[in-house]
Design a protein around this motif. Structure first.
Motif, PDB file in Angstrom:
ATOM      1  N   ARG A 123      -5.971  -4.717  -2.230  1.00 55.55           N
ATOM      2  CA  ARG A 123      -4.205  -5.599  -2.394  1.00 55.55           C
ATOM      3  C   ARG A 123      -4.046  -4.377  -2.605  1.00 55.55           C
ATOM      4  O   ARG A 123      -3.523  -2.952  -2.901  1.00 55.55           O
ATOM      5  N   LEU A 124      -2.493  -4.520  -2.245  1.00 55.77           N
ATOM      6  CA  LEU A 124      -0.999  -3.305  -2.323  1.00 55.77           C
ATOM      7  C   LEU A 124      -0.991  -3.436  -3.874  1.00 55.77           C
ATOM      8  O   LEU A 124      -0.999  -4.258  -4.787  1.00 55.77           O
ATOM      9  N   PRO A 125      -0.773  -2.155  -4.129  1.00 52.94           N
ATOM     10  CA  PRO A 125      -0.401  -1.952  -5.842  1.00 52.94           C
ATOM     11  C   PRO A 125       1.011  -2.047  -5.912  1.00 52.94           C
ATOM     12  O   PRO A 125       1.929  -2.739  -5.590  1.00 52.94           O
TER      13      PRO A 125
END
Length: 134
Positions: A123-125
């Motif tokens: 997941r992207l932050p």
């Protein structure tokens, strides 16, 4: 007294065990699997030397050790240092094989463990910027 305990700890860490009857460390006794592997390595070194028609004295000279030590290597003696085994392999032109022993490219167990530890999803932050409302 603390210093004596530190020395015992270091000796144990280096593979020595404390001898109860005195203050002399004794070498760690290798397992039967290690002894078997070293005997096989010694036998392979012995055969490689004979295939090259080289005497123990010649190998000893090239490895900067004694003939008696080469004899111990060929017997698979676990008391001979790894450096001496490497020097004998170099004298026979076989050192390259030693460099591959624990190479990551040949470590299937390590590669499997690393693969199993990969995350299921990436997941992207989240953005930490606050909105301009307010």
């Amino acid at each position: 007294m603390a210093r004596g305990n530190n020395v015992i700890f270091v000796l144990h860490y280096l593979g020595f065990t404390y001898h109860e009857g005195g203050k002399m460390p004794t070498p760690h006794a290798p397992s039967s699997a290690v002894r078997r592997a070293l005997r096989q390595l010694g036998a392979d070194i012995h055969d490689a030397r004979r295939r090259r028609r080289l005497t123990m004295a010649v190998i000893a000279e090239r490895a900067f050790t004694s003939r008696a030590t080469v004899q111990r290597v060929e017997a698979g003696d676990p008391g001979v240092s790894m450096g001496i085994y490497a020097a004998v392999l170099l004298a026979l032109g076989l050192l390259g094989g030693l460099q591959e022993v624990a190479d990551a490219a040949h470590d299937t167990v390590g590669q499997s463990l690393a693969t199993a530890a990969l995350p299921q999803r990436v997941r992207l932050p989240r953005s930490r910027e606050k909105s301009d409302h307010g």
